[in-house]
Scaffold this motif. Structure first.
Motif, PDB file in Angstrom:
ATOM      1  N   MET A   1      51.866  18.557 -35.761  1.00 44.85           N
ATOM      2  CA  MET A   1      50.687  17.796 -35.362  1.00 44.85           C
ATOM      3  C   MET A   1      50.735  16.407 -35.992  1.00 44.85           C
ATOM      4  N   LYS A   2      50.146  15.443 -35.310  1.00 46.04           N
ATOM      5  CA  LYS A   2      50.107  14.058 -35.790  1.00 46.04           C
ATOM      6  C   LYS A   2      48.738  13.771 -36.395  1.00 46.04           C
ATOM      7  N   GLN A   3      48.744  13.004 -37.485  1.00 43.09           N
ATOM      8  CA  GLN A   3      47.498  12.690 -38.180  1.00 43.09           C
ATOM      9  C   GLN A   3      46.777  11.543 -37.492  1.00 43.09           C
ATOM     10  N   GLN A   4      45.506  11.765 -37.161  1.00 43.07           N
ATOM     11  CA  GLN A   4      44.677  10.690 -36.617  1.00 43.07           C
ATOM     12  C   GLN A   4      43.900  10.018 -37.732  1.00 43.07           C
ATOM     13  N   PHE A   5      43.175  10.807 -38.509  1.00 39.71           N
ATOM     14  CA  PHE A   5      42.472  10.341 -39.696  1.00 39.71           C
ATOM     15  C   PHE A   5      42.849  11.277 -40.831  1.00 39.71           C
ATOM     16  N   ILE A   6      42.460  10.938 -42.060  1.00 39.79           N
ATOM     17  CA  ILE A   6      42.651  11.865 -43.163  1.00 39.79           C
ATOM     18  C   ILE A   6      41.735  13.059 -42.908  1.00 39.79           C
ATOM     19  N   GLY A   7      42.311  14.239 -42.837  1.00 41.68           N
ATOM     20  CA  GLY A   7      41.535  15.445 -42.575  1.00 41.68           C
ATOM     21  C   GLY A   7      41.400  15.786 -41.104  1.00 41.68           C
ATOM     22  N   LEU A   8      42.109  15.068 -40.203  1.00 44.08           N
ATOM     23  CA  LEU A   8      42.043  15.344 -38.764  1.00 44.08           C
ATOM     24  C   LEU A   8      43.422  15.118 -38.152  1.00 44.08           C
ATOM     25  N   GLN A   9      43.957  16.153 -37.489  1.00 43.53           N
ATOM     26  CA  GLN A   9      45.273  16.062 -36.860  1.00 43.53           C
ATOM     27  C   GLN A   9      45.203  16.571 -35.431  1.00 43.53           C
ATOM     28  N   HIS A  10      46.051  15.993 -34.563  1.00 45.48           N
ATOM     29  CA  HIS A  10      46.090  16.355 -33.150  1.00 45.48           C
ATOM     30  C   HIS A  10      47.491  16.772 -32.742  1.00 45.48           C
ATOM     31  N   CYS A  11      47.575  17.629 -31.725  1.00 41.22           N
ATOM     32  CA  CYS A  11      48.852  18.014 -31.102  1.00 41.22           C
ATOM     33  C   CYS A  11      48.811  17.561 -29.643  1.00 41.22           C
ATOM     34  N   LYS A  12      49.986  17.415 -29.040  1.00 40.77           N
ATOM     35  CA  LYS A  12      50.069  16.972 -27.653  1.00 40.77           C
ATOM     36  C   LYS A  12      49.496  17.990 -26.677  1.00 40.77           C
ATOM     37  N   CYS A  13      49.496  19.274 -27.054  1.00 40.57           N
ATOM     38  CA  CYS A  13      49.068  20.334 -26.138  1.00 40.57           C
ATOM     39  C   CYS A  13      47.550  20.468 -26.040  1.00 40.57           C
ATOM     40  N   GLY A  14      46.789  19.761 -26.879  1.00 47.51           N
ATOM     41  CA  GLY A  14      45.334  19.825 -26.803  1.00 47.51           C
ATOM     42  C   GLY A  14      44.684  20.530 -27.978  1.00 47.51           C
ATOM     43  N   MET A  15      45.475  20.981 -28.929  1.00 49.25           N
ATOM     44  CA  MET A  15      44.922  21.606 -30.135  1.00 49.25           C
ATOM     45  C   MET A  15      44.700  20.531 -31.188  1.00 49.25           C
TER      46      MET A  15
END
Length: 108
Positions: free
Chosen positions: A56-70
């Motif tokens: 998963m890629k970090q968007q903010f500190i404490g928040l990460q996103h994956c390409k699949c929607g998770m």
């Protein structure tokens, strides 16, 4: 003493670019940490997506996103994103410091 070892600690090569010193050896702590997606050391902020297995890629500190929607948020854990979610940073004053914490808002 053997090379690369100190009393009570083992230096482990757990993969490319991931060297760590942990108590009681790698075979006890590392597999459990990998299953949870919380490996300590270099790249400790990278979670593994439970649905597709990608990092998963970090968007903010404490928040990460994956390409699949998770997504993963520190206080709630893994969840699936919907189209009406907006991720933002909210300012909170703690004493004299102003901290920014990630929040999830809904579109109208």
């Amino acid at each position: 003493m053997a090379a690369g070892k100190s009393p009570g600690f083992a230096v482990c090569d757990s993969g490319p670019g991931l060297w760590m010193t942990i108590p009681f050896g790698c075979d006890i702590l590392l597999p459990a940490a990998i299953e949870k997606g919380t490996v300590t050391g270099m790249g400790a902020s990278n979670k593994i997506c439970p649905s597709c297995g990608r990092k998963m890629k970090q968007q903010f500190i404490g928040l990460q996103h994956c390409k699949c929607g998770m997504s993963w948020k520190k206080d709630i854990g893994f969840f699936e994103r919907t189209g009406n979610m907006v991720f933002a940073l909210e300012r909170q004053t703690v004493g004299k410091k102003v901290k920014q914490v990630p929040v999830i808002r809904r579109k109208n």
